[in-house]
Scaffold this motif. Sequence first.
Motif, mmCIF file in Angstrom:
data_model
loop_
_atom_site.group_PDB
_atom_site.id
_atom_site.type_symbol
_atom_site.label_atom_id
_atom_site.label_comp_id
_atom_site.label_asym_id
_atom_site.label_seq_id
_atom_site.Cartn_x
_atom_site.Cartn_y
_atom_site.Cartn_z
ATOM 1 N N ARG A 49 0.836 -1.206 0.000
ATOM 2 C CA ARG A 49 0.000 0.000 0.000
ATOM 3 C C ARG A 49 0.870 1.256 0.000
ATOM 4 O O ARG A 49 0.576 2.232 -0.692
ATOM 5 C CB ARG A 49 -0.948 -0.012 1.211
ATOM 6 C CG ARG A 49 -2.068 -1.011 1.083
ATOM 7 C CD ARG A 49 -3.210 -0.713 2.049
ATOM 8 N NE ARG A 49 -2.861 -0.842 3.456
ATOM 9 C CZ ARG A 49 -2.799 -2.000 4.118
ATOM 10 N NH1 ARG A 49 -3.049 -3.127 3.502
ATOM 11 N NH2 ARG A 49 -2.494 -2.017 5.404
ATOM 12 N N VAL A 50 1.940 1.226 0.777
ATOM 13 C CA VAL A 50 2.856 2.377 0.801
ATOM 14 C C VAL A 50 3.455 2.583 -0.593
ATOM 15 O O VAL A 50 3.459 3.697 -1.139
ATOM 16 C CB VAL A 50 3.990 2.165 1.833
ATOM 17 C CG1 VAL A 50 5.005 3.312 1.761
ATOM 18 C CG2 VAL A 50 3.417 2.043 3.239
ATOM 19 N N LEU A 51 3.932 1.493 -1.165
ATOM 20 C CA LEU A 51 4.593 1.601 -2.474
ATOM 21 C C LEU A 51 3.630 2.068 -3.557
ATOM 22 O O LEU A 51 3.986 2.911 -4.388
ATOM 23 C CB LEU A 51 5.174 0.238 -2.874
ATOM 24 C CG LEU A 51 6.599 -0.072 -2.436
ATOM 25 C CD1 LEU A 51 7.005 -1.427 -2.988
ATOM 26 C CD2 LEU A 51 7.564 1.009 -2.906
ATOM 27 N N ARG A 52 2.424 1.525 -3.558
ATOM 28 C CA ARG A 52 1.469 1.899 -4.617
ATOM 29 C C ARG A 52 1.103 3.371 -4.509
ATOM 30 O O ARG A 52 0.964 4.056 -5.530
ATOM 31 C CB ARG A 52 0.229 1.007 -4.560
ATOM 32 C CG ARG A 52 0.517 -0.413 -5.017
ATOM 33 C CD ARG A 52 -0.752 -1.206 -5.203
ATOM 34 N NE ARG A 52 -1.471 -0.738 -6.400
ATOM 35 C CZ ARG A 52 -2.157 -1.512 -7.219
ATOM 36 N NH1 ARG A 52 -2.206 -2.809 -6.984
ATOM 37 N NH2 ARG A 52 -2.782 -1.022 -8.251
ATOM 38 N N HIS A 53 0.959 3.858 -3.270
ATOM 39 C CA HIS A 53 0.656 5.283 -3.104
ATOM 40 C C HIS A 53 1.824 6.119 -3.635
ATOM 41 O O HIS A 53 1.634 7.049 -4.418
ATOM 42 C CB HIS A 53 0.391 5.589 -1.628
ATOM 43 C CG HIS A 53 -0.177 6.955 -1.390
ATOM 44 N ND1 HIS A 53 -0.936 7.278 -0.288
ATOM 45 C CD2 HIS A 53 -0.077 8.120 -2.099
ATOM 46 C CE1 HIS A 53 -1.304 8.545 -0.348
ATOM 47 N NE2 HIS A 53 -0.778 9.085 -1.423
ATOM 48 N N GLY A 56 2.349 5.803 -7.396
ATOM 49 C CA GLY A 56 1.246 6.451 -8.097
ATOM 50 C C GLY A 56 1.513 7.929 -8.350
ATOM 51 O O GLY A 56 1.020 8.505 -9.329
ATOM 52 N N LEU A 57 2.301 8.545 -7.474
ATOM 53 C CA LEU A 57 2.616 9.973 -7.652
ATOM 54 C C LEU A 57 3.429 10.201 -8.925
ATOM 55 O O LEU A 57 3.452 11.310 -9.462
ATOM 56 C CB LEU A 57 3.376 10.515 -6.440
ATOM 57 C CG LEU A 57 2.664 10.397 -5.080
ATOM 58 C CD1 LEU A 57 3.505 11.058 -3.985
ATOM 59 C CD2 LEU A 57 1.277 11.029 -5.125
ATOM 60 N N LEU A 58 4.073 9.137 -9.414
ATOM 61 C CA LEU A 58 4.873 9.279 -10.640
ATOM 62 C C LEU A 58 3.987 9.508 -11.870
ATOM 63 O O LEU A 58 4.482 9.945 -12.905
ATOM 64 C CB LEU A 58 5.733 8.016 -10.851
ATOM 65 C CG LEU A 58 6.915 7.873 -9.891
ATOM 66 C CD1 LEU A 58 7.416 6.438 -9.890
ATOM 67 C CD2 LEU A 58 8.040 8.827 -10.275
ATOM 68 N N GLU A 59 2.725 9.198 -11.741
ATOM 69 C CA GLU A 59 1.831 9.387 -12.890
ATOM 70 C C GLU A 59 1.142 10.748 -12.859
ATOM 71 O O GLU A 59 0.397 11.074 -13.783
ATOM 72 C CB GLU A 59 0.790 8.264 -12.928
ATOM 73 C CG GLU A 59 1.432 6.907 -13.185
ATOM 74 C CD GLU A 59 0.444 5.863 -13.658
ATOM 75 O OE1 GLU A 59 -0.502 5.580 -12.901
ATOM 76 O OE2 GLU A 59 0.625 5.347 -14.778
ATOM 77 N N ARG A 60 1.403 11.498 -11.800
ATOM 78 C CA ARG A 60 0.769 12.823 -11.682
ATOM 79 C C ARG A 60 1.599 13.843 -12.468
ATOM 80 O O ARG A 60 2.821 13.777 -12.526
ATOM 81 C CB ARG A 60 0.706 13.217 -10.204
ATOM 82 C CG ARG A 60 -0.217 12.334 -9.370
ATOM 83 C CD ARG A 60 -1.507 13.042 -9.047
ATOM 84 N NE ARG A 60 -1.281 14.276 -8.319
ATOM 85 C CZ ARG A 60 -1.293 14.360 -6.983
ATOM 86 N NH1 ARG A 60 -1.524 13.294 -6.243
ATOM 87 N NH2 ARG A 60 -1.094 15.527 -6.393
ATOM 88 N N ASN A 61 0.904 14.786 -13.039
ATOM 89 C CA ASN A 61 1.590 15.827 -13.807
ATOM 90 C C ASN A 61 1.307 17.221 -13.267
ATOM 91 O O ASN A 61 1.542 18.212 -13.950
ATOM 92 C CB ASN A 61 1.175 15.747 -15.282
ATOM 93 C CG ASN A 61 1.761 14.512 -15.947
ATOM 94 O OD1 ASN A 61 2.949 14.232 -15.801
ATOM 95 N ND2 ASN A 61 0.924 13.753 -16.636
ATOM 96 N N ASP A 62 0.805 17.275 -12.011
ATOM 97 C CA ASP A 62 0.439 18.568 -11.455
ATOM 98 C C ASP A 62 1.517 19.126 -10.526
ATOM 99 O O ASP A 62 1.257 19.950 -9.686
ATOM 100 C CB ASP A 62 -0.897 18.465 -10.725
ATOM 101 C CG ASP A 62 -0.907 17.350 -9.688
ATOM 102 O OD1 ASP A 62 -0.179 16.349 -9.887
ATOM 103 O OD2 ASP A 62 -1.613 17.463 -8.681
ATOM 104 N N GLY A 63 2.731 18.667 -10.701
ATOM 105 C CA GLY A 63 3.827 19.203 -9.913
ATOM 106 C C GLY A 63 4.597 20.225 -10.694
ATOM 107 O O GLY A 63 4.192 20.538 -11.820
ATOM 108 N N PRO A 64 5.748 20.641 -10.224
ATOM 109 C CA PRO A 64 6.187 20.464 -8.835
ATOM 110 C C PRO A 64 5.484 21.454 -7.907
ATOM 111 O O PRO A 64 5.051 22.467 -8.376
ATOM 112 C CB PRO A 64 7.688 20.777 -8.932
ATOM 113 C CG PRO A 64 7.785 21.796 -10.034
ATOM 114 C CD PRO A 64 6.703 21.434 -11.001
#
Lengths: 235, 153
Positions: A49-53, A56-64
């Motif tokens: 669960r820790v790893l998937r969370h 999963g942030l690697l697929e977000r494009n709303d950074g940095p």
Amino acid sequence: MIESLGVPTVVLGLVRPHMETTRPPRGLFVPFPLGRPLGEPEDAAFQTRVLRHALGLLERNDGPVILEDFGEDAPSQTALAGWAPPFVLPMPGEVSAASLRTEMELVIPWWMRAQARFGRTTVGASGIAPQAWPAFFAAFLAGEVPASPVAGLTPALALRFACDDVKALYSEAAQAEGPMPGIRQVDGWFWTATLAGRLLIALRTAGMASSDNAVRTVAGRFFVPAPFLPPAAGH
Amino acid sequence: MARIDDIPQGTRQAVLGLQIASFDTEPFVSGPPLARRRVAVISSAALHPRGSAPFLPGTAEMRMLPATLPAGDIVMSHVSINYDRAGWQRDINTIYPLDRLRELAASGVIGSVAETHYSVMGSTDPATMQATAEQIVGQLQQERSDAVLLSPV
């Protein structure tokens, strides 16, 4: 630094104020004890669960910057009522090479069982065999600075890593059987109920008075964790 | 428990007293879907193959950890004594989660697990580590790894 060179990263962060300062591209704050970024040993579902969370942030494009909080505590953050090692040691007596050797003879069979249980040992950073530890420690306790038994390591660093190894051997032995203790229970036992713990505290005191500057440094900073420093040390 | 109030007091002072680097830039690189990524781990726990020289305090070096290196052949020589080792002793995945990544790859959540992973000495000044970062990225790119999990202690 890795991200600025072109590779996407995500960090598991254990100290939120540090994350707020460094502002990594993607970070997951995990509210676990220092030393446990995946949270719970021997709990694959929890770790996943820790790893998937985090991944999963690697697929977000709303950074940095993306900084999220993991929502679960790790179960072993709670102390296990009644936990004790699967063996009983005599009350620690006078600190000496002989008394450490005697205690280690009682502990080592449990360390062997722990290796069978966990499939490995983490003892070995120093490269010094356990049988050689008592005499090596005793020399420093006597105010000497013996030759380093490890090529490429100064006496101070060999001593520093040997201290890590003795802690690891006892900690593994204490977990050779039974349920998983809560965080800090093994450390609490080591520092308060074993002769080895007393010896490392004495070694800290002796090392801080050494004629060798490097021994003074490692003894003062890297033998005894702050919560277990003797009151006389001023903490 | 690494919520600040839960860290034992002496350790808390040491942790909060650390000089933490801040950065002027905010890099952010995108990539393909996770199911196509090759994931590598960088641990700052000073992990290295058993029998190799320990990390020395303050060193900026990195060590490569082949994914095929058995768990029992990995030891730790981090300078700090202010964090738990009992979890690591029970289960290497508490710090270095290669078994979990392999499962995620098998189930298709990630594309694959990198052939090589990396370790550095935590609490080293990042200002000294630019060459190390470049070395790691060179190897990542050579192996076409395109996602990094940073796992500190």
